[in-house]
Design a protein around this motif. Sequence first.
Motif, PDB file in Angstrom:
ATOM      1  N   TYR A   1       0.745  -1.244   0.014  1.00  0.00           N
ATOM      2  CA  TYR A   1       0.125   0.139  -0.015  1.00  0.00           C
ATOM      3  C   TYR A   1       0.793   1.321  -0.126  1.00  0.00           C
ATOM      4  CZ  TYR A   1      -3.239   3.613   1.501  1.00  0.00           C
ATOM      5  OH  TYR A   1      -3.911   4.834   1.760  1.00  0.00           O
ATOM      6  N   ALA A   2       1.861   1.332   0.727  1.00  0.00           N
ATOM      7  CA  ALA A   2       2.825   2.498   0.985  1.00  0.00           C
ATOM      8  C   ALA A   2       3.452   2.599  -0.433  1.00  0.00           C
ATOM      9  CB  ALA A   2       3.678   2.226   2.188  1.00  0.00           C
ATOM     10  N   TRP A   3       3.773   1.562  -0.830  1.00  0.00           N
ATOM     11  CA  TRP A   3       4.558   1.725  -2.052  1.00  0.00           C
ATOM     12  C   TRP A   3       3.743   2.258  -3.286  1.00  0.00           C
ATOM     13  CZ3 TRP A   3       5.055  -2.973  -5.751  1.00  0.00           C
ATOM     14  CH2 TRP A   3       5.539  -2.619  -7.062  1.00  0.00           C
ATOM     15  N   LEU A   4       2.734   1.729  -3.442  1.00  0.00           N
ATOM     16  CA  LEU A   4       1.579   2.524  -4.399  1.00  0.00           C
ATOM     17  C   LEU A   4       1.118   3.815  -4.147  1.00  0.00           C
ATOM     18  CD1 LEU A   4      -0.297  -0.764  -5.226  1.00  0.00           C
ATOM     19  CD2 LEU A   4       1.476  -0.120  -6.378  1.00  0.00           C
ATOM     20  N   ARG A   5       0.882   3.986  -2.814  1.00  0.00           N
ATOM     21  CA  ARG A   5       0.533   5.485  -2.626  1.00  0.00           C
ATOM     22  C   ARG A   5       1.731   6.455  -2.808  1.00  0.00           C
ATOM     23  NH1 ARG A   5      -2.747   7.899  -3.158  1.00  0.00           N
ATOM     24  NH2 ARG A   5      -3.035   9.370  -1.049  1.00  0.00           N
ATOM     25  N   SER A   6       2.924   6.003  -2.639  1.00  0.00           N
ATOM     26  CA  SER A   6       3.929   6.988  -2.812  1.00  0.00           C
ATOM     27  C   SER A   6       4.394   7.348  -4.296  1.00  0.00           C
ATOM     28  CB  SER A   6       5.173   6.366  -2.193  1.00  0.00           C
ATOM     29  OG  SER A   6       5.638   5.385  -3.065  1.00  0.00           O
ATOM     30  N   LEU A   7       3.507   6.245  -5.091  1.00  0.00           N
ATOM     31  CA  LEU A   7       3.631   6.357  -6.581  1.00  0.00           C
ATOM     32  C   LEU A   7       2.267   7.283  -7.174  1.00  0.00           C
ATOM     33  CD1 LEU A   7       5.145   3.036  -7.560  1.00  0.00           C
ATOM     34  CD2 LEU A   7       6.417   5.414  -7.527  1.00  0.00           C
ATOM     35  N   ASP A   8       1.520   7.753  -6.151  1.00  0.00           N
ATOM     36  CA  ASP A   8       0.374   8.485  -6.344  1.00  0.00           C
ATOM     37  C   ASP A   8      -0.506   7.758  -6.987  1.00  0.00           C
ATOM     38  OD1 ASP A   8       1.351  11.015  -5.599  1.00  0.00           O
ATOM     39  OD2 ASP A   8       2.092  11.150  -7.556  1.00  0.00           O
ATOM     40  N   VAL A   9      -0.614   6.300  -6.768  1.00  0.00           N
ATOM     41  CA  VAL A   9      -1.654   5.478  -7.034  1.00  0.00           C
ATOM     42  C   VAL A   9      -2.861   5.613  -5.953  1.00  0.00           C
ATOM     43  CG1 VAL A   9      -2.619   2.853  -7.154  1.00  0.00           C
ATOM     44  CG2 VAL A   9      -0.463   3.550  -7.945  1.00  0.00           C
ATOM     45  N   PRO A  10      -4.319   5.721  -6.553  1.00  0.00           N
ATOM     46  CA  PRO A  10      -5.472   6.265  -5.618  1.00  0.00           C
ATOM     47  C   PRO A  10      -5.491   5.294  -4.535  1.00  0.00           C
ATOM     48  CG  PRO A  10      -6.147   6.247  -7.951  1.00  0.00           C
ATOM     49  CD  PRO A  10      -4.629   5.594  -7.948  1.00  0.00           C
ATOM     50  N   ALA A  11      -5.879   5.761  -3.428  1.00  0.00           N
ATOM     51  CA  ALA A  11      -5.682   5.051  -2.198  1.00  0.00           C
ATOM     52  C   ALA A  11      -6.686   3.839  -2.302  1.00  0.00           C
ATOM     53  CB  ALA A  11      -6.177   5.961  -0.848  1.00  0.00           C
ATOM     54  N   ALA A  12      -7.777   3.963  -2.819  1.00  0.00           N
ATOM     55  CA  ALA A  12      -8.695   2.558  -2.918  1.00  0.00           C
ATOM     56  C   ALA A  12      -7.985   1.782  -3.858  1.00  0.00           C
ATOM     57  CB  ALA A  12     -10.154   3.265  -3.515  1.00  0.00           C
ATOM     58  N   LEU A  13      -7.281   1.936  -4.646  1.00  0.00           N
ATOM     59  CA  LEU A  13      -6.484   0.841  -5.599  1.00  0.00           C
ATOM     60  C   LEU A  13      -5.653   0.465  -4.807  1.00  0.00           C
ATOM     61  CD1 LEU A  13      -6.705  -0.603  -8.294  1.00  0.00           C
ATOM     62  CD2 LEU A  13      -5.161   1.253  -9.190  1.00  0.00           C
ATOM     63  N   ALA A  14      -4.926   1.171  -4.176  1.00  0.00           N
ATOM     64  CA  ALA A  14      -3.501   0.601  -3.271  1.00  0.00           C
ATOM     65  C   ALA A  14      -4.038  -0.073  -2.350  1.00  0.00           C
ATOM     66  CB  ALA A  14      -2.929   1.772  -2.866  1.00  0.00           C
TER      67      ALA A  14
ATOM     68  N   GLY B   1      20.945  -9.486   0.432  1.00  0.00           N
ATOM     69  CA  GLY B   1      20.948  -8.092  -0.269  1.00  0.00           C
ATOM     70  C   GLY B   1      19.384  -7.684  -0.068  1.00  0.00           C
ATOM     71  N   LEU B   2      18.450  -8.557  -0.535  1.00  0.00           N
ATOM     72  CA  LEU B   2      17.211  -8.125  -0.658  1.00  0.00           C
ATOM     73  C   LEU B   2      16.584  -7.789   1.073  1.00  0.00           C
ATOM     74  CD1 LEU B   2      15.446 -10.689  -2.835  1.00  0.00           C
ATOM     75  CD2 LEU B   2      15.871  -8.132  -3.475  1.00  0.00           C
ATOM     76  N   GLY B   3      17.121  -8.581   1.981  1.00  0.00           N
ATOM     77  CA  GLY B   3      16.730  -8.264   3.383  1.00  0.00           C
ATOM     78  C   GLY B   3      17.365  -7.052   3.804  1.00  0.00           C
ATOM     79  N   TRP B   4      18.478  -6.787   3.461  1.00  0.00           N
ATOM     80  CA  TRP B   4      19.216  -5.350   3.834  1.00  0.00           C
ATOM     81  C   TRP B   4      18.321  -4.145   3.307  1.00  0.00           C
ATOM     82  CZ3 TRP B   4      24.503  -7.654   2.778  1.00  0.00           C
ATOM     83  CH2 TRP B   4      25.110  -8.222   3.964  1.00  0.00           C
ATOM     84  N   MET B   5      17.863  -4.430   1.946  1.00  0.00           N
ATOM     85  CA  MET B   5      17.505  -3.436   1.165  1.00  0.00           C
ATOM     86  C   MET B   5      16.005  -2.970   1.894  1.00  0.00           C
ATOM     87  SD  MET B   5      18.001  -4.254  -2.688  1.00  0.00           S
ATOM     88  CE  MET B   5      16.950  -3.170  -3.265  1.00  0.00           C
ATOM     89  N   ALA B   6      15.187  -4.037   2.068  1.00  0.00           N
ATOM     90  CA  ALA B   6      13.960  -3.987   2.779  1.00  0.00           C
ATOM     91  C   ALA B   6      13.897  -3.459   4.298  1.00  0.00           C
ATOM     92  CB  ALA B   6      13.323  -5.006   2.928  1.00  0.00           C
ATOM     93  N   GLY B   7      14.994  -3.634   5.260  1.00  0.00           N
ATOM     94  CA  GLY B   7      15.181  -3.286   6.365  1.00  0.00           C
ATOM     95  C   GLY B   7      15.793  -1.925   6.595  1.00  0.00           C
TER      96      GLY B   7
ATOM     97  N   VAL C   1      13.220  11.416  -2.699  1.00  0.00           N
ATOM     98  CA  VAL C   1      13.434  10.094  -1.739  1.00  0.00           C
ATOM     99  C   VAL C   1      12.028   9.766  -1.000  1.00  0.00           C
ATOM    100  CG1 VAL C   1      15.556  10.662  -1.521  1.00  0.00           C
ATOM    101  CG2 VAL C   1      14.283  11.451  -0.023  1.00  0.00           C
ATOM    102  N   GLU C   2      11.054  10.250  -1.083  1.00  0.00           N
ATOM    103  CA  GLU C   2       9.621   9.889  -0.583  1.00  0.00           C
ATOM    104  C   GLU C   2       9.052   8.776  -0.793  1.00  0.00           C
ATOM    105  OE1 GLU C   2       7.609  13.601  -0.868  1.00  0.00           O
ATOM    106  OE2 GLU C   2       8.633  14.643   1.027  1.00  0.00           O
ATOM    107  N   VAL C   3       9.570   8.167  -2.182  1.00  0.00           N
ATOM    108  CA  VAL C   3       8.838   6.837  -2.761  1.00  0.00           C
ATOM    109  C   VAL C   3       9.247   5.952  -1.819  1.00  0.00           C
ATOM    110  CG1 VAL C   3       8.924   5.313  -4.589  1.00  0.00           C
ATOM    111  CG2 VAL C   3       9.174   7.721  -4.910  1.00  0.00           C
ATOM    112  N   ALA C   4       8.445   4.944  -1.598  1.00  0.00           N
ATOM    113  CA  ALA C   4       8.354   3.759  -0.622  1.00  0.00           C
ATOM    114  C   ALA C   4       9.006   2.600  -1.422  1.00  0.00           C
ATOM    115  CB  ALA C   4       7.158   3.480   0.127  1.00  0.00           C
ATOM    116  N   LEU C   5      10.170   2.445  -1.420  1.00  0.00           N
ATOM    117  CA  LEU C   5      10.700   1.306  -2.313  1.00  0.00           C
ATOM    118  C   LEU C   5      11.281   0.062  -1.567  1.00  0.00           C
ATOM    119  CD1 LEU C   5      13.048   3.451  -4.613  1.00  0.00           C
ATOM    120  CD2 LEU C   5      10.867   2.536  -5.030  1.00  0.00           C
TER     121      LEU C   5
END
Length: 448
Positions: A284-297, A373-379, A401-405
Motif C-alpha cells: 500500500y505504501a509503495w503504491l501510494r507513494s507513486l500516487d496510485v489512488p488510495a482505494a486501488l492501493a 541483499g534483499l533483506g538489507w534493502m527492505a530493512g 526520496v519519498e517513494v516507498a521502495l
Amino acid sequence: MPKHSIPRTDRLGATMMDLRPEPDPGRAASVQHPRLHERLATPFVVRMLLLSLAAVMLSKAVRYAGLLPAQDLTDFDAFHIAGRMVWRGDIAQAYHLPALLEVQRALTGDQAFLPWTYPPPFNLVVAALAPLPIGLAYLVFVGATLAAYLLVLRRIAGPHFATVVVALAPSLFVAVAGGQNGFLTGTLAGLTGLGLLRGRARAGLPLGLMVIKPHLAVGLAVCALVTRRWGCLAVAAATAALALALSTAVLGPAIWPAFLGGVEEAKAFLAAGAYPLFRMVSVYAWLRSLDVPAALALAAQMAIAVAVLGLIPLALRRGMPPRQIVGLAALASLFVSPYAYDYDLPLYGVALALLLPDLLGRASRGEAVALFGLGWMAGGYGFVAGGLHDALVGTQAASSVEVALAAPPFLLLLALIWRILRRERAAAMPGAAGPLVGPVGPVSPVPA
C-alpha cells in the motif's frame, strides 16, 4: 648420470604424489571460497554489531539526559508521553491528534506528527515506563526487549544465530534508534513459534499478548487455525480477553470510543499520505507513494495479504516440515496490514531463524547473496531515505526520496524464499502435514 634416469628425490616425490588421496573438488571449493554468510557472520562481526547497538542506545539515553544536543521527537517520546497521560488520567486525548499535539507541547516543548493508535492494552505497557526519567525508561524498555529478543532468536536459530543477526542488522539499528516495540513483538512471535513447534497450548499466551499489535499476529493465528491447534487458540483468546478487560478496568470504558476514533483518524491520515510512507514496507505504501489512488492501493494490499496468508495452508498441503510452515506464517504477518513499518521487521528475524537452515542448505551462491541483499534493502531503505529526506527537506530533491521502495525487495525476498523452500518438498518427511508437534531443530524438546 644416464640420460633417462630420474633422481632419487624426484622418484620419491613422484611415489609420494601417487600415494596422496585425490582431492575432493567440493571440499576444496568450500575451503577456498566460503559462502557469503560464512564470511560475514563471524564472531568478531557479531560482537561489533552488538556493541554498536549498545553504543546507539547509550547515545540516545545521553541525549534524553540533556548531555548531548536534543533531537526531534521519536517513537519512544510518544510512548513516554502516552504513559504520562495514563497517569494524568487523560489518555483518551492521545487518540485525537490536535489534543495530543497540545500535550506534546506542554510536556516536552516540542511537537511532532506521531498519532497514537495503539490498542488500549499497550497503554498499560507505556504507563509502566512513565514514572522513570525518559532516558532511563528508554534504556530499560529497549535494552530489556532487545535482550529478550536476542535470547529467543538464539533459541530458535541455534548455530545459525550469528548469520541471522548479520542478516537482520539494518532492522536492529532501526528499532534501537527509534525506541520502537519491534523487539517486544518479535519476542512474543518467537515464543509463539517455539510453542507451536512443540505442540504446546501455552503458545497461545504470547500469541494472545500480541493484542498490543494484532496485525502482526495474523499469520501465526492462521497457522494455529489450519493446523488445528485448538488449545493454543483458546489460550490466545482468553489471554487477549483478559488484557482487554484489564485495560478497560484501569483506563475506563471511555477508552474504547477514543481508540476507535483514533483508528478512523489514522485511516484518513494514511489515505492522505500524511505518514512517512518511505519508512513503510507495505505494498500500500509503495503504491501510494507513486500516487496510485488510495482505494486501488488498498485493494492491492488486500490481494497480496490474502495471497501470502494462503501460502500457509498451501505449505501444509504440500507436506512441508513444521519449521518451514511456522516460519512462513511469521513472515506472512508482515504483509497483512498497510500500516507496516521497517521497525516491525524483527518479526522477519523470527521467520529467518526458523527458515535459514533449509534456505542455506538449498540456495545457490547467488540466491544466498540475494537473500542477504534483499533483506538489507527492505530493512535499511527507510532509514537511509529518512536521513536523506531530513538533509534535503525544503529543497526540490526531497520528493525524490519519498517513494516507498522497501516493498518491492521485500516481495522479491518472499518469492525467493518460497522458491527455495519448494525444493525441500522431496525431502519432506511423510506425514509432515499433520499437527505441528516436534522438536525445533537445535532446540531440545522440553516436557510440557
